[in-house]
Scaffold this motif. Structure first.
Motif, PDB file in Angstrom:
ATOM      1  N   PHE A  11       0.813  -1.214   0.000  1.00 22.80           N
ATOM      2  CA  PHE A  11       0.000   0.000   0.000  1.00 22.80           C
ATOM      3  C   PHE A  11       0.850   1.269   0.000  1.00 22.80           C
ATOM      4  O   PHE A  11       0.398   2.309  -0.479  1.00 22.80           O
ATOM      5  CB  PHE A  11      -1.017  -0.016   1.136  1.00 22.80           C
ATOM      6  CG  PHE A  11      -2.212  -0.861   0.804  1.00 22.80           C
ATOM      7  CD1 PHE A  11      -3.150  -0.430  -0.113  1.00 22.80           C
ATOM      8  CD2 PHE A  11      -2.376  -2.101   1.381  1.00 22.80           C
ATOM      9  CE1 PHE A  11      -4.240  -1.215  -0.455  1.00 22.80           C
ATOM     10  CE2 PHE A  11      -3.468  -2.901   1.061  1.00 22.80           C
ATOM     11  CZ  PHE A  11      -4.400  -2.448   0.137  1.00 22.80           C
ATOM     12  N   GLY A  12       2.089   1.189   0.480  1.00 20.86           N
ATOM     13  CA  GLY A  12       3.012   2.308   0.318  1.00 20.86           C
ATOM     14  C   GLY A  12       3.269   2.573  -1.153  1.00 20.86           C
ATOM     15  O   GLY A  12       3.285   3.723  -1.613  1.00 20.86           O
ATOM     16  N   HIS A  13       3.444   1.499  -1.929  1.00 19.52           N
ATOM     17  CA  HIS A  13       3.636   1.629  -3.376  1.00 19.52           C
ATOM     18  C   HIS A  13       2.350   2.066  -4.068  1.00 19.52           C
ATOM     19  O   HIS A  13       2.396   2.846  -5.031  1.00 19.52           O
ATOM     20  CB  HIS A  13       4.160   0.323  -3.963  1.00 19.52           C
ATOM     21  CG  HIS A  13       5.594   0.076  -3.638  1.00 19.52           C
ATOM     22  ND1 HIS A  13       6.630   0.575  -4.379  1.00 19.52           N
ATOM     23  CD2 HIS A  13       6.164  -0.605  -2.615  1.00 19.52           C
ATOM     24  CE1 HIS A  13       7.781   0.205  -3.850  1.00 19.52           C
ATOM     25  NE2 HIS A  13       7.519  -0.515  -2.774  1.00 19.52           N
ATOM     26  N   VAL A  14       1.207   1.593  -3.591  1.00 17.70           N
ATOM     27  CA  VAL A  14      -0.073   2.045  -4.144  1.00 17.70           C
ATOM     28  C   VAL A  14      -0.197   3.555  -3.964  1.00 17.70           C
ATOM     29  O   VAL A  14      -0.495   4.284  -4.915  1.00 17.70           O
ATOM     30  CB  VAL A  14      -1.265   1.312  -3.483  1.00 17.70           C
ATOM     31  CG1 VAL A  14      -2.587   1.987  -3.838  1.00 17.70           C
ATOM     32  CG2 VAL A  14      -1.292  -0.158  -3.877  1.00 17.70           C
ATOM     33  N   ASP A  15       0.050   4.041  -2.745  1.00 15.16           N
ATOM     34  CA  ASP A  15      -0.101   5.476  -2.472  1.00 15.16           C
ATOM     35  C   ASP A  15       0.895   6.329  -3.253  1.00 15.16           C
ATOM     36  O   ASP A  15       0.629   7.493  -3.540  1.00 15.16           O
ATOM     37  CB  ASP A  15       0.013   5.755  -0.977  1.00 15.16           C
ATOM     38  CG  ASP A  15      -1.208   5.283  -0.207  1.00 15.16           C
ATOM     39  OD1 ASP A  15      -2.239   4.978  -0.838  1.00 15.16           O
ATOM     40  OD2 ASP A  15      -1.127   5.219   1.033  1.00 15.16           O
ATOM     41  N   ALA A  16       2.032   5.743  -3.602  1.00 14.15           N
ATOM     42  CA  ALA A  16       3.017   6.446  -4.430  1.00 14.15           C
ATOM     43  C   ALA A  16       2.693   6.290  -5.916  1.00 14.15           C
ATOM     44  O   ALA A  16       3.459   6.735  -6.763  1.00 14.15           O
ATOM     45  CB  ALA A  16       4.417   5.911  -4.133  1.00 14.15           C
ATOM     46  N   THR A  17       1.567   5.658  -6.218  1.00 17.54           N
ATOM     47  CA  THR A  17       1.129   5.315  -7.577  1.00 17.54           C
ATOM     48  C   THR A  17       2.232   4.594  -8.359  1.00 17.54           C
ATOM     49  O   THR A  17       2.373   4.770  -9.558  1.00 17.54           O
ATOM     50  CB  THR A  17       0.572   6.525  -8.371  1.00 17.54           C
ATOM     51  OG1 THR A  17       1.589   7.505  -8.540  1.00 17.54           O
ATOM     52  CG2 THR A  17      -0.651   7.120  -7.682  1.00 17.54           C
ATOM     53  N   ASP A  18       2.949   3.751  -7.652  1.00 17.06           N
ATOM     54  CA  ASP A  18       3.980   2.910  -8.255  1.00 17.06           C
ATOM     55  C   ASP A  18       3.314   1.602  -8.685  1.00 17.06           C
ATOM     56  O   ASP A  18       3.573   0.533  -8.141  1.00 17.06           O
ATOM     57  CB  ASP A  18       5.102   2.661  -7.239  1.00 17.06           C
ATOM     58  CG  ASP A  18       6.281   1.911  -7.831  1.00 17.06           C
ATOM     59  OD1 ASP A  18       6.249   1.585  -9.043  1.00 17.06           O
ATOM     60  OD2 ASP A  18       7.232   1.637  -7.076  1.00 17.06           O
ATOM     61  N   PHE A  19       2.421   1.724  -9.661  1.00 15.17           N
ATOM     62  CA  PHE A  19       1.594   0.598 -10.055  1.00 15.17           C
ATOM     63  C   PHE A  19       2.377  -0.508 -10.761  1.00 15.17           C
ATOM     64  O   PHE A  19       1.974  -1.665 -10.719  1.00 15.17           O
ATOM     65  CB  PHE A  19       0.421   1.072 -10.901  1.00 15.17           C
ATOM     66  CG  PHE A  19      -0.531   1.968 -10.152  1.00 15.17           C
ATOM     67  CD1 PHE A  19      -1.039   1.601  -8.918  1.00 15.17           C
ATOM     68  CD2 PHE A  19      -0.918   3.185 -10.677  1.00 15.17           C
ATOM     69  CE1 PHE A  19      -1.915   2.418  -8.224  1.00 15.17           C
ATOM     70  CE2 PHE A  19      -1.802   4.009  -9.995  1.00 15.17           C
ATOM     71  CZ  PHE A  19      -2.298   3.628  -8.765  1.00 15.17           C
ATOM     72  N   ASP A  20       3.489  -0.177 -11.396  1.00 13.01           N
ATOM     73  CA  ASP A  20       4.307  -1.228 -12.013  1.00 13.01           C
ATOM     74  C   ASP A  20       4.837  -2.169 -10.935  1.00 13.01           C
ATOM     75  O   ASP A  20       4.807  -3.394 -11.105  1.00 13.01           O
ATOM     76  CB  ASP A  20       5.478  -0.633 -12.798  1.00 13.01           C
ATOM     77  CG  ASP A  20       5.032   0.045 -14.089  1.00 13.01           C
ATOM     78  OD1 ASP A  20       3.939  -0.286 -14.594  1.00 13.01           O
ATOM     79  OD2 ASP A  20       5.781   0.909 -14.582  1.00 13.01           O
ATOM     80  N   TRP A  21       5.317  -1.612  -9.816  1.00 13.82           N
ATOM     81  CA  TRP A  21       5.803  -2.445  -8.711  1.00 13.82           C
ATOM     82  C   TRP A  21       4.664  -3.327  -8.205  1.00 13.82           C
ATOM     83  O   TRP A  21       4.846  -4.522  -7.990  1.00 13.82           O
ATOM     84  CB  TRP A  21       6.347  -1.565  -7.580  1.00 13.82           C
ATOM     85  CG  TRP A  21       6.944  -2.333  -6.454  1.00 13.82           C
ATOM     86  CD1 TRP A  21       8.262  -2.638  -6.281  1.00 13.82           C
ATOM     87  CD2 TRP A  21       6.252  -2.918  -5.335  1.00 13.82           C
ATOM     88  NE1 TRP A  21       8.426  -3.370  -5.128  1.00 13.82           N
ATOM     89  CE2 TRP A  21       7.212  -3.562  -4.526  1.00 13.82           C
ATOM     90  CE3 TRP A  21       4.919  -2.975  -4.936  1.00 13.82           C
ATOM     91  CZ2 TRP A  21       6.892  -4.229  -3.354  1.00 13.82           C
ATOM     92  CZ3 TRP A  21       4.589  -3.645  -3.774  1.00 13.82           C
ATOM     93  CH2 TRP A  21       5.568  -4.263  -3.001  1.00 13.82           C
TER      94      TRP A  21
END
Length: 136
Positions: A11-21
């Motif tokens: 969810f840290g990556h979701v919030d950073a919109t790091d959708f590829d990760w």
């Protein structure tokens, strides 16, 4: 990494919109089930998420009370954001921005196969969602 740590990191990556990760950790045939929405494919999960970020650019997720056993995890997620852009609906309709604040608690249930999420199930109160946006 424990499941709790993974979910928090996800969810840290979701919030950073790091959708590829994020997509790297979703099985290609990942099944998503959410109110009014049922599809299959890791890329579909990402598109579903991205649609909410398009409507709520300041969206934030805080997972908590994670319980894991075997290949499954269940947890709650506090979601906050401001509805400042059009919200696309699954039927092709659009909800124009209301400018209203959102604070919801979601129930999420994930199934894993090794390190990948194979099922992504989200439960939330649609009436509460609509009420908070001033639509009910």
């Amino acid at each position: 990494m424990s499941r709790t740590e993974f979910i928090t990191d996800f969810f840290g990556h979701v919030d950073a919109t790091d959708f590829d990760w994020c997509q790297d950790y979703l099985a290609p045939d990942c099944r998503i089930e959410a109110p009014g929405f049922s599809q299959q494919g890791g890329e579909v999960v990402i598109l579903w998420m991205a649609g909410f970020f398009a409507a709520f650019p300041d969206l934030k997720h805080r997972p908590y009370q994670v319980a894991s056993e075997g290949d499954s995890s269940a947890f709650l997620v506090e979601v906050t954001g401001t509805h400042t852009e059009d919200l696309a609906l699954p039927d092709g309709g659009v909800v124009p921005p209301t400018g209203r604040q959102l604070r919801m608690i979601l129930g999420e249930f994930w199934t894993f196969d090794a390190e990948k999420v194979t099922e992504y199930r989200v439960i939330y109160d649609q009436a509460e969602f609509m009420t908070q946006l001033g639509l009910m």
